[in-house]
Write an enzyme that holds these catalytic residues in place. Structure first.
Site, PDB file in Angstrom:
ATOM      1  N   GLU A 198      -1.031   1.630 -13.940  1.00 40.37           N
ATOM      2  CA  GLU A 198      -1.968   0.595 -14.594  1.00 40.37           C
ATOM      3  C   GLU A 198      -3.254   1.021 -14.310  1.00 40.37           C
ATOM      4  O   GLU A 198      -3.762   1.816 -13.291  1.00 40.37           O
ATOM      5  CB  GLU A 198      -1.523  -0.679 -14.269  1.00 40.37           C
ATOM      6  CG  GLU A 198      -1.674  -1.126 -12.773  1.00 40.37           C
ATOM      7  CD  GLU A 198      -1.283  -2.470 -12.619  1.00 40.37           C
ATOM      8  OE1 GLU A 198      -0.288  -3.022 -13.223  1.00 40.37           O
ATOM      9  OE2 GLU A 198      -1.767  -3.126 -11.687  1.00 40.37           O
TER      10      GLU A 198
ATOM     11  N   GLY B  49       0.779  -1.228  -0.086  1.00 38.31           N
ATOM     12  CA  GLY B  49       0.020   0.047   0.146  1.00 38.31           C
ATOM     13  C   GLY B  49       0.656   1.117  -0.003  1.00 38.31           C
ATOM     14  O   GLY B  49       0.249   2.471  -0.214  1.00 38.31           O
TER      15      GLY B  49
ATOM     16  N   HIS C  86     -12.360 -11.873  -7.703  1.00 34.20           N
ATOM     17  CA  HIS C  86     -11.199 -12.597  -7.785  1.00 34.20           C
ATOM     18  C   HIS C  86     -11.670 -14.044  -8.413  1.00 34.20           C
ATOM     19  O   HIS C  86     -12.270 -14.760  -7.470  1.00 34.20           O
ATOM     20  CB  HIS C  86     -10.513 -12.759  -6.568  1.00 34.20           C
ATOM     21  CG  HIS C  86      -9.219 -13.898  -6.265  1.00 34.20           C
ATOM     22  ND1 HIS C  86      -7.835 -13.369  -5.982  1.00 34.20           N
ATOM     23  CD2 HIS C  86      -9.214 -15.050  -6.599  1.00 34.20           C
ATOM     24  CE1 HIS C  86      -7.282 -14.274  -6.142  1.00 34.20           C
ATOM     25  NE2 HIS C  86      -7.952 -15.204  -6.499  1.00 34.20           N
TER      26      HIS C  86
ATOM     27  N   ARG D 135       1.445 -24.452  -7.417  1.00 37.10           N
ATOM     28  CA  ARG D 135       1.448 -25.478  -6.166  1.00 37.10           C
ATOM     29  C   ARG D 135      -0.216 -25.804  -6.064  1.00 37.10           C
ATOM     30  O   ARG D 135      -1.192 -25.265  -6.681  1.00 37.10           O
ATOM     31  CB  ARG D 135       1.943 -24.966  -4.618  1.00 37.10           C
ATOM     32  CG  ARG D 135       1.105 -23.515  -4.490  1.00 37.10           C
ATOM     33  CD  ARG D 135       1.509 -23.090  -3.090  1.00 37.10           C
ATOM     34  NE  ARG D 135       0.950 -21.616  -3.077  1.00 37.10           N
ATOM     35  CZ  ARG D 135      -0.381 -20.915  -2.880  1.00 37.10           C
ATOM     36  NH1 ARG D 135      -1.298 -21.949  -2.842  1.00 37.10           N
ATOM     37  NH2 ARG D 135      -0.597 -19.897  -2.884  1.00 37.10           N
TER      38      ARG D 135
ATOM     39  N   GLU E  30      -4.509 -17.028 -11.454  1.00 35.65           N
ATOM     40  CA  GLU E  30      -5.328 -15.996 -10.709  1.00 35.65           C
ATOM     41  C   GLU E  30      -5.826 -14.830 -11.603  1.00 35.65           C
ATOM     42  O   GLU E  30      -4.886 -14.249 -12.075  1.00 35.65           O
ATOM     43  CB  GLU E  30      -4.671 -15.482  -9.353  1.00 35.65           C
ATOM     44  CG  GLU E  30      -4.622 -16.669  -8.208  1.00 35.65           C
ATOM     45  CD  GLU E  30      -4.330 -16.065  -7.071  1.00 35.65           C
ATOM     46  OE1 GLU E  30      -4.640 -16.683  -5.775  1.00 35.65           O
ATOM     47  OE2 GLU E  30      -3.757 -14.888  -6.799  1.00 35.65           O
TER      48      GLU E  30
END
Lengths: 181, 515
Positions: free
Chosen positions: B206, B171, B214, B298, B281
């Site tokens: 960005e 942050g 998510h 993993r 993800e």
């Protein structure tokens, strides 16, 4: 024994026998009604009967009763399944003694004990004896389960004693310090 | 099915807790022997005794035990294990560990170290994905020169934007910009912070995704170039980037979007030269705007929801792939079936801002019944050590439809009894009752946006949102009276924990998170 239970800002008087034996029925009185009850600790069930032949199973999923020597009031926190849904309760219970009305008028000191709510290690003590505290102030840091947990107070007062030092292992309920109001 | 090139006979599990127990179970089903390792704090942990063999790792801290490559390699040698399963967390994403295991002559049940390296560096991974046509969050690949360049870029990618210091994190050194007039001030402030905190004035820019969803895709690749995705998991219910509740599939995606993003996930893994089970993800601005975020090289905590909707044992497939077996199915053979949900049961108190609540399990009842699965290492009498993660169990349910899965999860949680340990169960029950969750209308901001709802749910008396008798308060008071009185009985049924003082509360901040 007669108890006063404070729940949702209302007081309920509950009359119970002096001793409750698991597995044995006992009489219980609340709101002018007498019920028969049986406590089954291993099943975590309290069976209630009001005489109509229907046994009502109250599921005690999680129950925590906190009380301290010398204090009459117990803090109750329980997750109870009753009437087709789960109830989360935050309540207090204390003996219903004559001449002892009102939950606030507790006799005793103007000193508030701050206890650890978690088990861990004292990482840092942020105050010293004699310091003035204000509401929202951080008092110390306890490390537990890879997390740093700051302990705050809502009390304005003076730190009158500190019962731990940095590096100490503390368990839930351990006295950390006292604040004189 | 092709004959495996090798047959693994004995697996050392370089992990602890529920995932060690879960891996041992699959090993047993596959007639493979298991070797547990345990730290001194885990001397009585279930995985130590459930395994066929166990090796002590002297010490308590993770750094001295489960993260100690030399001690683990010594355990591999002394136990005669021919393979190592790293689980999640700890060394599971260490290419160095994978390399050393291979050099020691054992099979690392996971991706090749080179693939881990390719996906481990965020900037390299982003560039690799962009090269292979996998969408990444729109933004500049190079540091910004000046406000004029930023303005031009801003109009290309659109507001809101986020400026990030090159060395930043947590942050710090970040600025959200919403309009032209804020640009210049934000850029110079960000550059100042970049120098002050990280000694590097480079600032990147960005698109800022304000309310992201998510969504992650499970992929599975064999060593012969065959790969599939096993559909998505929706992990948007998070608190401070910690996942709390996951489901598969996601209400967010329709069939076409699922196929599109799934194909991108497969392309992403292929670009990395990936083998074994992994997760891509995505951060989603909308169902049609899913951007690559990172790859987890993993097995994941939330893998069971994928197992439930596909019928595949992912740990078993990790082992088969490590043995050199060929995947016997193609993408077109696979279809998601029904709906699965997972609630992470953490030893944390939602009423105390999720403060850790390690303790001893005084009494325990795990939910059962149709389509309910519990992965845990807990047993009655077990003391949860405070040296490791607070996740102690996962409750997983399956049903034909999402509303049925919600009801089933509520039913399962109502049966989960853990006396002696406060857990996140009340959080999950509040979540399942929340209309935004039920309607599927939520983002990763759900927990902070509904702060009042959670506070009310955890700190005040109340119900679980289901219909019921409203006139039950006296009965409830009677039950509480019995609980108070029973403390003085011969067999107290209640835990008598000293103190919860309203004058004191805790703020927990995780220093080190598990995904």
């Amino acid at each position: 024994m007669d108890l006063r239970i404070e729940l949702n800002g209302r007081t309920h008087k509950v009359a119970l026998p002096a001793r409750i034996t698991p597995g044995q029925a006992f009489a219980l009185e609340v709101a002018g009604q007498t019920l028969s009850a049986t406590l089954l600790p291993h099943a975590a069930v309290l069976v209630l009967r009001n005489g109509d032949g229907l046994e009502r199973n109250v599921h005690l999923r999680r129950t925590v009763v906190s009380s301290f020597a010398g204090e009459m009031e117990s803090q109750l926190r329980a997750e109870i399944r009753l009437g087709g849904r789960m109830h989360y309760t935050h309540a207090t219970g204390q003996p219903d003694l004559p001449g002892h009305e009102g939950g606030q008028a507790r006799s005793g000191s103007r000193e508030q004990v701050v206890r650890s709510q978690i088990t861990g290690k004292i990482l840092k003590i942020l105050i010293k004896k004699g310091d003035q505290t204000t509401s929202g102030q951080a008092l110390l840091v306890i490390e537990a389960m890879k997390m740093e947990n700051r302990v705050f107070t809502q009390l304005a007062g003076t730190v009158s004693s500190i019962g731990v030092k940095e590096g100490d292992a503390v368990s839930t309920g351990k006295e950390l310090l006292r604040i004189k109001l | 099915m092709a004959t495996p090139a090798v047959k693994i006979k004995r697996v050392l599990i370089a992990n602890r807790g529920e995932i060690a127990v879960r891996i041992i179970r699959t090993l047993r089903e596959m007639n493979i022997e298991s070797v547990a390792v345990y730290s001194d704090a885990d001397f009585d942990s279930q995985h130590r005794y459930l395994a066929d063999y166990a090796v002590r790792l002297p010490g308590t801290a993770s750094a001295d035990t489960y993260l100690q490559i030399p001690k683990l390699l010594a355990a591999v040698a002394s136990s005669g294990a021919d393979a190592v399963h790293p689980g999640y967390g700890f060394l599971s994403e260490s290419s160095e560990f994978a390399r050393q295991v291979s050099e020691a002559g054992a099979i690392f049940i996971g991706p090749p170290p080179a693939a881990m390296d390719r996906m481990g560096n965020k900037i390299h991974a982003r560039n690799l994905m962009a090269q292979h046509g996998v969408p990444v969050v729109p933004g500049a690949q190079a540091p910004l020169r000046d406000a004029a360049e930023l303005k031009k870029l801003a109009h290309e990618i659109g507001y809101p934007l986020i400026l990030k210091a090159a060395g930043g994190g947590g942050g710090r050194g970040m600025r959200v910009v919403r309009q032209d007039s804020e640009l210049e001030a934000a850029l110079s402030a960000c550059q100042r912070e970049a120098v002050a905190y990280f000694g590097n004035p480079e600032v990147f820019c960005e698109r800022y995704i304000e309310r992201p969803r998510h969504i992650e895709f499970q992929v599975l690749f064999d060593a012969h170039g065959n790969g599939v995705h096993l559909f998505e998991r929706d992990c948007s219910v998070q608190r401070r980037h910690q996942k709390l509740f996951e489901e598969a599939p996601s209400l967010y995606l329709n069939e076409k979007q699922r196929a599109d993003i799934g194909a991108k996930a497969v392309a992403a893994a292929r670009a990395a030269g990936y083998v074994n089970a992994g997760t891509i993800e995505f951060i989603c601005e909308s169902p049609d705007k899913a951007y690559f975020m990172e790859m987890n090289t993993r097995i994941q905590v939330e893998h069971p929801v994928t197992e439930m909707i596909t019928g595949l044992d992912l740990i078993a497939w990790q082992i088969r792939v490590a043995q050199g077996e060929v995947l016997p199915f193609k993408q077109s053979d696979l279809r998601p079936h029904g709906w699965a949900m997972e609630a992470r049961i953490n030893a944390e108190d939602p009423a105390l801002d999720f403060a850790p609540a390690a303790g001893t399990v005084q009494a325990m009842n795990l939910p059962g019944g149709p389509f309910v699965r519990v992965d845990t290492h807990l047993y009655p009498g077990y003391r949860i050590p405070d040296a490791y993660d607070s996740m102690v169990a996962k409750v997983i349910v399956w049903a034909n439809t999402r509303p049925e899965a919600v009801k089933r999860m509520q039913r399962a949680l109502s049966e989960l009894r853990l006396e002696g340990v406060q857990t996140t169960v009340p959080f999950h029950e509040a979540l399942l009752a929340l209309p935004a969750f039920r309607e599927g209308d939520f983002t990763t901001k759900l927990i902070e946006e509904q702060a009042d709802y959670w506070r009310k749910s955890f700190r005040e008396s109340g119900g679980d949102g289901n219909e019921g008798d409203e006139g039950d308060e006296p009965t409830l008071a009677a039950v509480l009276g019995v609980l108070t009185a029973s403390q003085q009985s011969a067999t107290p049924i209640v835990e008598s924990a000293p103190s919860t003082r309203p004058s004191l509360w805790n703020e927990a901040a995780r220093r080190e998170g598990l995904e």
